[in-house]
Write a protein that holds these residues in place. Structure first.
Motif, PDB file in Angstrom:
ATOM      1  N   THR A   8       0.839  -1.194   0.000  1.00  0.00           N
ATOM      2  CA  THR A   8       0.000   0.000   0.000  1.00  0.00           C
ATOM      3  C   THR A   8       0.877   1.248   0.000  1.00  0.00           C
ATOM      4  O   THR A   8       2.022   1.227   0.439  1.00  0.00           O
ATOM      5  CB  THR A   8      -0.909   0.034   1.235  1.00  0.00           C
ATOM      6  N   THR A   9       0.319   2.308  -0.505  1.00  0.00           N
ATOM      7  CA  THR A   9       1.061   3.566  -0.523  1.00  0.00           C
ATOM      8  C   THR A   9       0.825   4.302   0.792  1.00  0.00           C
ATOM      9  O   THR A   9      -0.226   4.153   1.426  1.00  0.00           O
ATOM     10  CB  THR A   9       0.607   4.452  -1.700  1.00  0.00           C
ATOM     11  N   PRO A  10       1.811   5.104   1.210  1.00  0.00           N
ATOM     12  CA  PRO A  10       1.632   5.859   2.450  1.00  0.00           C
ATOM     13  C   PRO A  10       0.615   6.980   2.267  1.00  0.00           C
ATOM     14  O   PRO A  10       0.308   7.380   1.150  1.00  0.00           O
ATOM     15  CB  PRO A  10       3.026   6.435   2.721  1.00  0.00           C
ATOM     16  N   GLY A  11       0.115   7.460   3.377  1.00  0.00           N
ATOM     17  CA  GLY A  11      -0.818   8.577   3.336  1.00  0.00           C
ATOM     18  C   GLY A  11      -2.149   8.204   3.952  1.00  0.00           C
ATOM     19  O   GLY A  11      -2.391   7.058   4.331  1.00  0.00           O
ATOM     20  N   PRO A  12      -3.022   9.184   4.088  1.00  0.00           N
ATOM     21  CA  PRO A  12      -4.320   8.939   4.708  1.00  0.00           C
ATOM     22  C   PRO A  12      -5.176   7.991   3.877  1.00  0.00           C
ATOM     23  O   PRO A  12      -5.084   7.961   2.645  1.00  0.00           O
ATOM     24  CB  PRO A  12      -4.972  10.318   4.788  1.00  0.00           C
ATOM     25  N   TYR A  13      -5.990   7.207   4.585  1.00  0.00           N
ATOM     26  CA  TYR A  13      -6.894   6.280   3.908  1.00  0.00           C
ATOM     27  C   TYR A  13      -8.143   6.073   4.754  1.00  0.00           C
ATOM     28  O   TYR A  13      -8.149   6.315   5.949  1.00  0.00           O
ATOM     29  CB  TYR A  13      -6.205   4.933   3.657  1.00  0.00           C
ATOM     30  N   ARG A  14      -9.198   5.621   4.116  1.00  0.00           N
ATOM     31  CA  ARG A  14     -10.451   5.336   4.816  1.00  0.00           C
ATOM     32  C   ARG A  14     -10.337   3.982   5.504  1.00  0.00           C
ATOM     33  O   ARG A  14      -9.975   2.986   4.880  1.00  0.00           O
ATOM     34  CB  ARG A  14     -11.621   5.318   3.846  1.00  0.00           C
ATOM     35  N   ILE A  15     -10.639   3.966   6.800  1.00  0.00           N
ATOM     36  CA  ILE A  15     -10.575   2.735   7.566  1.00  0.00           C
ATOM     37  C   ILE A  15     -11.570   1.708   7.021  1.00  0.00           C
ATOM     38  O   ILE A  15     -11.279   0.516   6.954  1.00  0.00           O
ATOM     39  CB  ILE A  15     -10.814   3.011   9.063  1.00  0.00           C
ATOM     40  N   ALA A  16     -12.735   2.173   6.604  1.00  0.00           N
ATOM     41  CA  ALA A  16     -13.796   1.265   6.155  1.00  0.00           C
ATOM     42  C   ALA A  16     -13.384   0.405   4.963  1.00  0.00           C
ATOM     43  O   ALA A  16     -13.695  -0.780   4.910  1.00  0.00           O
ATOM     44  CB  ALA A  16     -15.054   2.065   5.813  1.00  0.00           C
ATOM     45  N   ASP A  17     -12.662   1.009   4.009  1.00  0.00           N
ATOM     46  CA  ASP A  17     -12.361   0.244   2.794  1.00  0.00           C
ATOM     47  C   ASP A  17     -10.916   0.360   2.319  1.00  0.00           C
ATOM     48  O   ASP A  17     -10.551  -0.213   1.300  1.00  0.00           O
ATOM     49  CB  ASP A  17     -13.313   0.647   1.670  1.00  0.00           C
ATOM     50  N   GLY A  18     -10.093   1.124   3.029  1.00  0.00           N
ATOM     51  CA  GLY A  18      -8.685   1.246   2.657  1.00  0.00           C
ATOM     52  C   GLY A  18      -8.404   2.182   1.502  1.00  0.00           C
ATOM     53  O   GLY A  18      -7.263   2.311   1.070  1.00  0.00           O
ATOM     54  N   SER A  19      -9.431   2.866   0.988  1.00  0.00           N
ATOM     55  CA  SER A  19      -9.222   3.758  -0.154  1.00  0.00           C
ATOM     56  C   SER A  19      -8.457   5.011   0.268  1.00  0.00           C
ATOM     57  O   SER A  19      -8.565   5.487   1.404  1.00  0.00           O
ATOM     58  CB  SER A  19     -10.559   4.137  -0.789  1.00  0.00           C
ATOM     59  N   ALA A  20      -7.660   5.517  -0.650  1.00  0.00           N
ATOM     60  CA  ALA A  20      -6.846   6.706  -0.394  1.00  0.00           C
ATOM     61  C   ALA A  20      -7.733   7.932  -0.186  1.00  0.00           C
ATOM     62  O   ALA A  20      -8.821   8.041  -0.768  1.00  0.00           O
ATOM     63  CB  ALA A  20      -5.902   6.947  -1.561  1.00  0.00           C
ATOM     64  N   VAL A  21      -7.242   8.842   0.649  1.00  0.00           N
ATOM     65  CA  VAL A  21      -7.923  10.119   0.903  1.00  0.00           C
ATOM     66  C   VAL A  21      -6.895  11.224   0.689  1.00  0.00           C
ATOM     67  O   VAL A  21      -5.767  11.128   1.177  1.00  0.00           O
ATOM     68  CB  VAL A  21      -8.464  10.176   2.350  1.00  0.00           C
ATOM     69  N   ALA A  22      -7.250  12.252  -0.029  1.00  0.00           N
ATOM     70  CA  ALA A  22      -6.356  13.396  -0.228  1.00  0.00           C
ATOM     71  C   ALA A  22      -6.056  14.037   1.125  1.00  0.00           C
ATOM     72  O   ALA A  22      -6.932  14.116   1.992  1.00  0.00           O
ATOM     73  CB  ALA A  22      -6.996  14.411  -1.164  1.00  0.00           C
ATOM     74  N   PHE A  23      -4.828  14.471   1.314  1.00  0.00           N
ATOM     75  CA  PHE A  23      -4.438  15.022   2.599  1.00  0.00           C
ATOM     76  C   PHE A  23      -5.322  16.195   3.040  1.00  0.00           C
ATOM     77  O   PHE A  23      -5.736  16.240   4.199  1.00  0.00           O
ATOM     78  CB  PHE A  23      -2.959  15.416   2.603  1.00  0.00           C
ATOM     79  N   PRO A  24      -5.657  17.140   2.167  1.00  0.00           N
ATOM     80  CA  PRO A  24      -6.543  18.228   2.601  1.00  0.00           C
ATOM     81  C   PRO A  24      -7.908  17.715   3.099  1.00  0.00           C
ATOM     82  O   PRO A  24      -8.474  18.248   4.050  1.00  0.00           O
ATOM     83  CB  PRO A  24      -6.715  19.095   1.355  1.00  0.00           C
ATOM     84  N   ASP A  25      -8.420  16.654   2.463  1.00  0.00           N
ATOM     85  CA  ASP A  25      -9.692  16.081   2.905  1.00  0.00           C
ATOM     86  C   ASP A  25      -9.542  15.401   4.265  1.00  0.00           C
ATOM     87  O   ASP A  25     -10.441  15.458   5.103  1.00  0.00           O
ATOM     88  CB  ASP A  25     -10.225  15.090   1.871  1.00  0.00           C
ATOM     89  N   ALA A  26      -8.406  14.754   4.480  1.00  0.00           N
ATOM     90  CA  ALA A  26      -8.146  14.131   5.780  1.00  0.00           C
ATOM     91  C   ALA A  26      -8.074  15.199   6.871  1.00  0.00           C
ATOM     92  O   ALA A  26      -8.643  15.030   7.953  1.00  0.00           O
ATOM     93  CB  ALA A  26      -6.847  13.332   5.731  1.00  0.00           C
ATOM     94  N   LEU A  27      -7.390  16.295   6.599  1.00  0.00           N
ATOM     95  CA  LEU A  27      -7.315  17.387   7.578  1.00  0.00           C
ATOM     96  C   LEU A  27      -8.698  17.931   7.904  1.00  0.00           C
ATOM     97  O   LEU A  27      -9.000  18.216   9.070  1.00  0.00           O
ATOM     98  CB  LEU A  27      -6.418  18.510   7.071  1.00  0.00           C
ATOM     99  N   ASP A  28      -9.540  18.064   6.889  1.00  0.00           N
ATOM    100  CA  ASP A  28     -10.913  18.539   7.115  1.00  0.00           C
ATOM    101  C   ASP A  28     -11.679  17.594   8.038  1.00  0.00           C
ATOM    102  O   ASP A  28     -12.508  18.033   8.842  1.00  0.00           O
ATOM    103  CB  ASP A  28     -11.671  18.671   5.788  1.00  0.00           C
TER     104      ASP A  28
END
Length: 53
Positions: A2-22
């Motif tokens: 997997t690639t580093p960075g934020p992801y959704r716990i429910a399904d493991g999909s990537a989340v853009a960093f600004p969206d994670a901060l929000d």
């Protein structure tokens, strides 16, 4: 792999960093305050100083 960075716990999909901060920002003050209280209780040391930001 997997690639580093934020992801959704429910399904493991990537989340853009600004969206994670929000998503994280509204929850942070309560979580950090609770952790600070726990740290003070466990260490036996507290402070009356406020952090200046």
């Amino acid at each position: 792999m997997t690639t580093p960075g934020p992801y959704r716990i429910a399904d493991g999909s990537a989340v853009a960093f600004p969206d994670a901060l929000d998503a994280w920002t509204p929850a942070a003050p309560k979580i950090l305050t609770d952790r600070a209280r726990a740290l003070s209780t466990r260490s036996g040391i507290a402070t009356r100083s406020l952090l200046q930001t």
